[in-house]
Scaffold this active site. Structure first.
Site, PDB file in Angstrom:
ATOM      1  N   SER A 276       0.911  -1.220  -0.144  1.00  0.00           N
ATOM      2  CA  SER A 276      -0.153  -0.026   0.011  1.00  0.00           C
ATOM      3  C   SER A 276       1.009   1.238  -0.063  1.00  0.00           C
ATOM      4  CB  SER A 276      -0.704   0.132   1.230  1.00  0.00           C
ATOM      5  OG  SER A 276      -1.282   1.236   1.610  1.00  0.00           O
ATOM      6  N   LYS A 282       0.798  -3.275   5.000  1.00  0.00           N
ATOM      7  CA  LYS A 282       0.108  -3.864   4.206  1.00  0.00           C
ATOM      8  C   LYS A 282       0.647  -5.007   3.253  1.00  0.00           C
ATOM      9  CE  LYS A 282      -4.029  -3.240   3.260  1.00  0.00           C
ATOM     10  NZ  LYS A 282      -5.140  -4.285   3.562  1.00  0.00           N
ATOM     11  N   GLN A 321     -16.967  -3.602 -37.844  1.00  0.00           N
ATOM     12  CA  GLN A 321     -15.905  -3.278 -37.297  1.00  0.00           C
ATOM     13  C   GLN A 321     -15.676  -3.006 -35.996  1.00  0.00           C
ATOM     14  OE1 GLN A 321     -14.179  -0.113 -40.142  1.00  0.00           O
ATOM     15  NE2 GLN A 321     -14.022   1.152 -38.297  1.00  0.00           N
TER      16      GLN A 321
HETATM   17  N1  ARG Z   1     -12.626  -1.881 -41.875  1.00  0.00           N
HETATM   18  C1  ARG Z   1     -13.673  -2.827 -42.085  1.00  0.00           C
HETATM   19  C2  ARG Z   1     -13.967  -3.801 -40.922  1.00  0.00           C
HETATM   20  O1  ARG Z   1     -12.924  -3.677 -40.279  1.00  0.00           O
HETATM   21  C3  ARG Z   1     -13.369  -3.633 -43.402  1.00  0.00           C
HETATM   22  C4  ARG Z   1     -14.535  -4.028 -44.261  1.00  0.00           C
HETATM   23  C5  ARG Z   1     -15.005  -2.644 -44.597  1.00  0.00           C
HETATM   24  N2  ARG Z   1     -16.038  -3.010 -45.874  1.00  0.00           N
HETATM   25  C6  ARG Z   1     -16.656  -1.931 -46.190  1.00  0.00           C
HETATM   26  N3  ARG Z   1     -17.396  -2.205 -47.258  1.00  0.00           N
HETATM   27  N4  ARG Z   1     -16.544  -0.843 -45.960  1.00  0.00           N
HETATM   28  O2  ARG Z   1     -14.927  -4.513 -40.917  1.00  0.00           O
END
Ligand code: ARG
Length: 480
Positions: A276, A282, A321
């Site tokens: 601590s 501690k 994404q």
């Molecule tokens: N950056 C996108 C992802 O990670 C890749 C695919 C994107 N595709 C698209 N049609 N914009 O999912």
């Protein structure tokens, strides 16, 4: 801006929009996967004579060089929407117009599905090897603690005597199910998505089967519409990690509790105990608290993925994404928690003296005593009530079942002669257990053997998986 044409109304993207929508930062973790996938795709295009041989050769050299720079940590990727476009743009800088041939019959939709599957397979291998190693270490420690007694708890109240080996093997048994779960998750990941393109395949004579074989997948994905919008393998992997971490977390809670003064069963070596900044006295179990903390966040990862998927229409949607954060983090969390527990296991000492005192104090041999009476023909419920009365009497007198006088025991019931009390002593409780899956010595031996078997299988399975490094080498050598 590679992935955009005049059809979108402008060939450039507002710089702030690019910054806020790009996945390049998290995608950097996928650079080796992307290069491996591109090399396999390129090999297929070249062998099918779908692109000029001279361009294929230039592209191969470019991809291999990018792979080497990435491994050396010297690769600087240009600003693009994602790693796929960044690699293509970088290839443009290195090999010029040849770069334009690489994306033949490919979309980022099937490309990212491939990269993520390659990534999950790679990380699964590391986690599988770590779980296997840990199960083996738990078996070894269990062997060393066969004769150390401690209380088992139900409702966090002292329940029955067990050996410390049984406690450790309890975790090994849960991890054995995780080994099976990782195998299931790997199987779900084992379909090769590339070739379905953006959603419906290609009119060019591509060879998905060749790409599958080059990348070491078991099968091809069945339907492109499903493929580009499918993250089931990510959910399965995330669940696998969350469940594994849940097991690690419960064990961590035991260690945290047992190492507190209130229990006093475990001492942490100085090397793994934190201090601590204010309280000089501690000695804290932060290592185990962090394992528990990682389990909580891992559940968040899983929920994030499930929630991202549930409302999406068919096919690819850019929402996908957002899988990058939870998916890339969950395997790391599982691996790190295992690494912490593996470091900690040999650095925790069990205080057998304190454990023994706890066992005696709370009459944890009561069920054994009832079973002695049962063996003499009493119905269990009658024996159970008699022992309850005996325990009550001991509590009132402030003694334990073992220190109470023979007269006092006989006052409760004539059944409690000295031979009966002696037949159920705490020290012999564990040794008397004969049930398969129980804490008795024969069962412990069987569990240790089983755990060693699981460890071996897990480690072998992990080392049989194709690694990205091995794929990179074989694709470098594969003729175009
Ligand atoms: N950056 C996108 C992802 O990670 C890749 C695919 C994107 N595709 C698209 N049609 N914009 O999912």
């Amino acid at each position: 801006m590679l992935a955009k044409t005049a059809a979108a109304g402008s060939t450039v993207l507002h710089p702030e929009v690019l910054r806020l929508t790009s996945s390049l930062a998290p995608d950097r973790a996928l650079i080796r996967e992307d290069v491996v996938g591109s090399l396999a795709h390129l090999t297929m295009l070249a062998r099918g004579k779908l692109i000029p041989a001279e361009s294929a050769a230039a592209l191969k050299a470019g991809l291999v060089a990018i792979g080497r720079d990435a491994a050396a940590g010297t690769l600087v990727l240009p600003d693009e929407e994602d790693v796929h476009m960044a690699v293509e743009a970088e290839l443009g800088t290195r090999v010029g117009a040849h770069a334009g041939f690489l994306h033949t019959a490919r979309s980022r939709n099937d490309q990212v599905a491939l990269d993520l599957r390659l990534h999950v397979r790679e990380v699964s291998g590391a986690v599988l090897a770590a779980v296997g190693g840990f199960i083996g270490e738990l078996a070894d420690r269990a062997q060393a603690e066969r004769d150390t007694l401690m209380p088992a708890y139900t409702h966090r109240q002292r329940a029955q005597p067990i050996s410390a080996a049984y406690w450790l093997l309890g975790l090994a048994a849960a991890l054995e199910r995780d080994v099976a779960m990782i195998a299931f998750s790997l199987d779900q990941t084992d379909s090769m998505p590339l070739g379905v393109g953006a959603i419906s395949g290609s009119s060019l004579p591509i060879d998905r089967e060749l790409v599958r074989a080059l990348l070491g997948f078991a099968r091809l994905t069945r339907n492109g519409l499903d493929t580009v919008g499918d993250r089931d393998f990510a959910i399965d992997w995330s669940y696998t990690c969350a469940r594994l971490l849940g097991h690690a977390s419960r064990f961590a809670t035991d260690v945290i509790d047992f190492s507190s003064r209130e229990f006093g069963f475990i001492k942490l070596d100085g090397e793994i105990a934190c201090g601590s900044s204010m309280m000089p006295q501690k000695k804290n179990p932060d290592v185990f608290e962090l394992v528990r903390g990682k389990a909580g966040i891992a559940i968040g990862d899983l929920v994030a993925l499930l929630a991202t998927m549930k409302g999406l229409p068919g096919g690819y949607n850019r929402d996908l994404q957002e899988d990058r954060g939870p998916l890339l983090a969950c395997g790391r969390r599982a691996y790190d928690a295992l690494a912490l527990l593996r470091l900690a296991l040999p650095r925790i000492q069990i205080d057998a003296e304190r454990c023994r005192a706890a066992l005696a104090e709370d009459a944890t041999q009561s069920t054994d005593l009832a079973e002695v009476l049962v063996a003499r023909g009493l119905p269990f419920r009658s024996a159970y009530k008699l022992v309850g009365a005996l325990v009550r009497r001991a509590q009132e007198a402030g003694v334990t079942l073992e220190t109470m006088t023979p007269t006092m025991a006989l006052e409760v019931d004539a059944a409690f002669d000295q031979a009966t009390i002696d037949a159920a002593r705490v020290a012999g409780s564990v040794a008397r257990k004969r049930t398969e899956g129980g804490t008795g010595p024969a069962s412990i031996d069987a569990q240790i053997e089983a755990a060693r078997g699981v460890a071996e299988v897990a480690i072998a399975r992990a080392s049989a998986l194709p690694t990205l490094d091995a794929l990179l080498r074989s694709l470098e050598e594969a003729p175009l």
